[in-house]
Scaffold this active site. Structure first.
Site, PDB file in Angstrom:
ATOM      1  N   CYS A  93       0.857  -1.202   0.000  1.00  0.00           N
ATOM      2  CA  CYS A  93       0.000   0.000   0.000  1.00  0.00           C
ATOM      3  C   CYS A  93       0.887   1.244   0.000  1.00  0.00           C
ATOM      4  O   CYS A  93       1.713   1.420   0.898  1.00  0.00           O
ATOM      5  CB  CYS A  93      -0.922   0.029   1.218  1.00  0.00           C
ATOM      6  SG  CYS A  93      -1.816   1.601   1.269  1.00  0.00           S
ATOM      7  N   ILE A  98       0.564  -5.798 -10.404  1.00  0.00           N
ATOM      8  CA  ILE A  98       1.241  -4.903  -9.508  1.00  0.00           C
ATOM      9  C   ILE A  98       0.232  -4.050  -8.728  1.00  0.00           C
ATOM     10  O   ILE A  98      -0.872  -3.810  -9.218  1.00  0.00           O
ATOM     11  CB  ILE A  98       2.214  -3.959 -10.303  1.00  0.00           C
ATOM     12  CG1 ILE A  98       1.471  -3.179 -11.370  1.00  0.00           C
ATOM     13  CG2 ILE A  98       3.387  -4.706 -10.834  1.00  0.00           C
ATOM     14  CD1 ILE A  98       2.294  -2.133 -12.099  1.00  0.00           C
ATOM     15  N   THR A 147      -0.316  -0.168  -7.034  1.00  0.00           N
ATOM     16  CA  THR A 147      -0.271   1.102  -7.773  1.00  0.00           C
ATOM     17  C   THR A 147       1.115   1.745  -7.765  1.00  0.00           C
ATOM     18  O   THR A 147       1.952   1.448  -6.918  1.00  0.00           O
ATOM     19  CB  THR A 147      -1.307   2.068  -7.186  1.00  0.00           C
ATOM     20  OG1 THR A 147      -1.097   2.147  -5.772  1.00  0.00           O
ATOM     21  CG2 THR A 147      -2.721   1.576  -7.448  1.00  0.00           C
ATOM     22  N   GLY A 166      -4.739   1.866 -13.610  1.00  0.00           N
ATOM     23  CA  GLY A 166      -5.386   2.056 -14.912  1.00  0.00           C
ATOM     24  C   GLY A 166      -4.428   1.825 -16.073  1.00  0.00           C
ATOM     25  O   GLY A 166      -3.262   1.437 -15.874  1.00  0.00           O
ATOM     26  N   GLY A 202      -3.138  -4.468 -13.595  1.00  0.00           N
ATOM     27  CA  GLY A 202      -2.567  -3.152 -13.905  1.00  0.00           C
ATOM     28  C   GLY A 202      -3.104  -2.690 -15.241  1.00  0.00           C
ATOM     29  O   GLY A 202      -2.521  -2.965 -16.283  1.00  0.00           O
ATOM     30  N   GLY A 203      -4.274  -2.061 -15.202  1.00  0.00           N
ATOM     31  CA  GLY A 203      -4.810  -1.433 -16.411  1.00  0.00           C
ATOM     32  C   GLY A 203      -5.507  -2.354 -17.386  1.00  0.00           C
ATOM     33  O   GLY A 203      -5.640  -2.007 -18.562  1.00  0.00           O
ATOM     34  N   GLY A 223      -9.219  -4.152 -11.949  1.00  0.00           N
ATOM     35  CA  GLY A 223      -9.289  -3.159 -10.874  1.00  0.00           C
ATOM     36  C   GLY A 223      -9.993  -1.893 -11.306  1.00  0.00           C
ATOM     37  O   GLY A 223     -11.220  -1.793 -11.273  1.00  0.00           O
TER      38      GLY A 223
HETATM   39  O1  RRO Z   1      -6.136   2.218   0.633  1.00  0.00           O
HETATM   40  C1  RRO Z   1      -5.306   2.654  -0.193  1.00  0.00           C
HETATM   41  O2  RRO Z   1      -4.976   3.847  -0.235  1.00  0.00           O
HETATM   42  C2  RRO Z   1      -4.617   1.765  -1.149  1.00  0.00           C
HETATM   43  C3  RRO Z   1      -4.165   0.501  -0.846  1.00  0.00           C
HETATM   44 BR1  RRO Z   1      -4.487  -0.326   0.781  1.00  0.00          BR
HETATM   45  C4  RRO Z   1      -3.408  -0.221  -1.805  1.00  0.00           C
HETATM   46  O3  RRO Z   1      -2.949  -1.358  -1.620  1.00  0.00           O
HETATM   47  N1  RRO Z   1      -3.184   0.359  -2.993  1.00  0.00           N
HETATM   48  C5  RRO Z   1      -3.642   1.591  -3.287  1.00  0.00           C
HETATM   49  O4  RRO Z   1      -3.408   2.079  -4.404  1.00  0.00           O
HETATM   50  N2  RRO Z   1      -4.372   2.272  -2.353  1.00  0.00           N
END
Ligand code: RRO
Length: 287
Positions: free
Chosen positions: A130, A191, A193, A215, A241-242, A263
């Site tokens: 995250c 992956i 983000t 995206g 991933g996108g 996603g």
């Molecule tokens: O909650 C988030 O901000 C978040 C998480 Br846990 C994650 O694994 N990936 C992301 O892009 N946001």
């Protein structure tokens, strides 16, 4: 109809198309729009030990070919999840994978212990990637030693299949992937983000949003990293991933993914995963 079923390290799926963590709520919200029983698997938004309010707004910005988020792990905590969300998943045929996140190694262990007892849970996705929290999260997933430590202790706490969710925010993802597998991860998902920033104006006030980019903008990064990891580990890879449609999906399979997760596309069309499944069925062969 062609059989697309597969078993990913013990997780039995009707097809290789899942919905990705954080983009599909707790599934029930989508029940009127999507045939939930058609999906390969459902991955929940990250669950933490205690409830978290998440980051202050603004939390989202749409950019060219992508979305930046900084949700900050907002969720109601594992107890709430077990009592209020889990019963609904018991009514579905689709396997449930719970994504867990901790600030400390001990928190991951406690989460794994609690969820290990729940028969409806078919796998745990360990979020070591995250990008939007000050403690834990990506801190673990950028370091091979810390990756091994988290996965290793969670491995001892549960017999459930473990999926390590990897971050792209590293110079070389291969040692992290190898470390996760050596420590006991059965599957890799990749992956998460990509660290990014964008200026956002809300009610005339400018904010600098720092968060994770998802995206189509990140698809080439995901494909490159899956190819790199495929060369060095043998465990199944869930690619994401996108992915917006069947052509993207096929590229991920070709790069070496055994399954894929949808996603950001869920925010554009919640039926994306269902549509890709139907198109794989029409093609008449499993990828
Ligand atoms: O909650 C988030 O901000 C978040 C998480 Br846990 C994650 O694994 N990936 C992301 O892009 N946001």
């Amino acid at each position: 109809m062609v059989d697309l079923s597969l078993e990913l390290s013990g997780i039995k799926m009707k097809n290789p198309v899942m919905v990705a963590s954080g983009t599909f709520g707790y599934a029930k919200e989508f029940a009127d729009l999507v045939d939930l029983n058609k999906l390969g698997a459902i991955v929940t938004k990250s669950i933490t030990l205690k409830p978290r309010a998440g980051n202050p707004p603004p939390r989202l910005a749409e950019v060219a070919a992508g979305l930046i988020n900084s949700i900050g792990l907002q969720n109601d905590g594992v107890d709430y999840f077990i009592h209020n969300h889990l019963p609904y998943f018991k009514t579905l045929e689709t396997p449930l994978i719970v994504n867990i996140a901790g600030e400390t190694v001990e928190e991951y262990v406690e989460l794994a212990r609690r969820l290990d007892k729940e028969v409806a849970v078919k796998g745990l996705e360990i979020n070591i990637s995250c990008p939007n929290v000050s403690k834990g999260g990506m801190e673990f997933g950028v370091d091979p030693k810390l990756t091994a430590e988290v996965i290793g202790v969670v491995r001892k706490a549960t017999t459930l299949p473990l999926i390590a969710k990897l971050t792209p925010n590293v110079t070389d993802i291969r040692p992290i992937a190898q470390s996760a597998v050596e420590a006991g991860a059965n599957i890799l998902s990749m992956i998460n983000t990509v660290l990014s920033s964008a200026e956002v104006t809300v009610n005339g006030k400018r904010h600098m949003l720092k968060g994770g980019l998802s995206g189509p903008a990140i698809k080439p990064i995901a494909l490159r990293m899956i190819r790199q990891v495929r060369e060095v580990v043998k465990v199944p890879i869930i690619g994401m991933g996108g992915i917006m449609g069947i052509e993207d999906a096929l590229e991920f399979f070709e790069a070496g993914a055994q399954a894929i997760a949808i996603g950001t596309a869920n925010f554009v069309d919640p039926k994306t995963a269902e549509r890709i499944i139907e198109e794989l069925e029409i093609r008449g062969s499993a990828p």
